[in-house]
Design a protein around this motif. Sequence first.
Motif, PDB file in Angstrom:
ATOM      1  N   ASP A 133      -9.282 -27.295 -13.299  1.00  0.00           N
ATOM      2  CA  ASP A 133      -8.492 -26.307 -14.047  1.00  0.00           C
ATOM      3  C   ASP A 133      -6.995 -26.596 -13.908  1.00  0.00           C
TER       4      ASP A 133
ATOM      5  N   HIS B 190      -5.056 -27.589 -16.555  1.00  0.00           N
ATOM      6  CA  HIS B 190      -4.461 -26.894 -17.701  1.00  0.00           C
ATOM      7  C   HIS B 190      -3.047 -27.362 -18.031  1.00  0.00           C
TER       8      HIS B 190
ATOM      9  N   GLY C  37     -15.704 -24.895 -11.467  1.00  0.00           N
ATOM     10  CA  GLY C  37     -14.369 -24.346 -11.702  1.00  0.00           C
ATOM     11  C   GLY C  37     -14.472 -23.139 -12.616  1.00  0.00           C
TER      12      GLY C  37
ATOM     13  N   HIS D 104     -11.127 -19.909 -12.017  1.00  0.00           N
ATOM     14  CA  HIS D 104      -9.798 -20.069 -11.413  1.00  0.00           C
ATOM     15  C   HIS D 104      -9.642 -19.252 -10.132  1.00  0.00           C
TER      16      HIS D 104
ATOM     17  N   SER E   6      -7.831 -22.958  -9.047  1.00  0.00           N
ATOM     18  CA  SER E   6      -7.222 -23.700 -10.151  1.00  0.00           C
ATOM     19  C   SER E   6      -5.924 -24.376  -9.733  1.00  0.00           C
TER      20      SER E   6
END
Length: 239
Positions: free
Chosen positions: A8, A10, A148, A151, A183
């Motif tokens: 995660d 991102h 995952g 988060h 995360s």
Amino acid sequence: MRYGVFGDIHSNLSALHAVWESLEREGVDDYLCLGDIVGYGADAKECVALLRELNPTIVGGNHDWAVAGKLGLEYFNIQAQAAIVWTRRALDDADIQWLGELPLTQVVGDITLAHGTVHNPPAFEYMQTPYDAHLSFQELKTQTAFVGHSHIPVSFFDGTPITYSIDWNIELGDRKCIANPGSVGQPRDEDPRASFAIFDSDTRVLEIKRVEYDIGRTIGGILRAGLPVLLGERLRIGR
Ligand code: ZN
């Protein structure tokens, strides 16, 4: 073997750098990545490039698959949709193809990796309750799994009943365990520091680690990219 476990990300390059430096300092033997490389942040190109270069054992997440057109936008909220559309423009075809080819599960030694759950990876469901974990334990062929997606760092243990722990230093013993390392790039447990884990498969000790990174830099990138302001603001409070 000591494994660095993280996911995660991102599209948050500052957080990914901080985590990777921590793992290098710790001298882990191998790297396991739980997907969602992209989505939400503005460093999509940089994060994909770094992970393609570092080449950990990796699974795909729902944002990765959505950017690659393998999962519909209707599964995402409005801010996430905006980030997915933005990310498609930010990446070149080879990056998008790489995201779309990420497998949804991997097995390394006695460890299974998946983004959402072990029992239904393509549905990208959250593992948040002992019942969710129960469904995955029924399908789990290895002693340990990492997921995952939520988060939030949490570890579930097989048994009757199924139990869980939010401790950051856990001796797994001979229990079957499914753990989430939190995360890297968008923590949601009200601790804004990047989250990851180190797992020693010999001692079966799992450590959740946190590391500070330059949140202001990441937020600046999100604003300059014209991504939803909320996607930056939430990083400061870790929610
Ligand atoms: Zn995610």
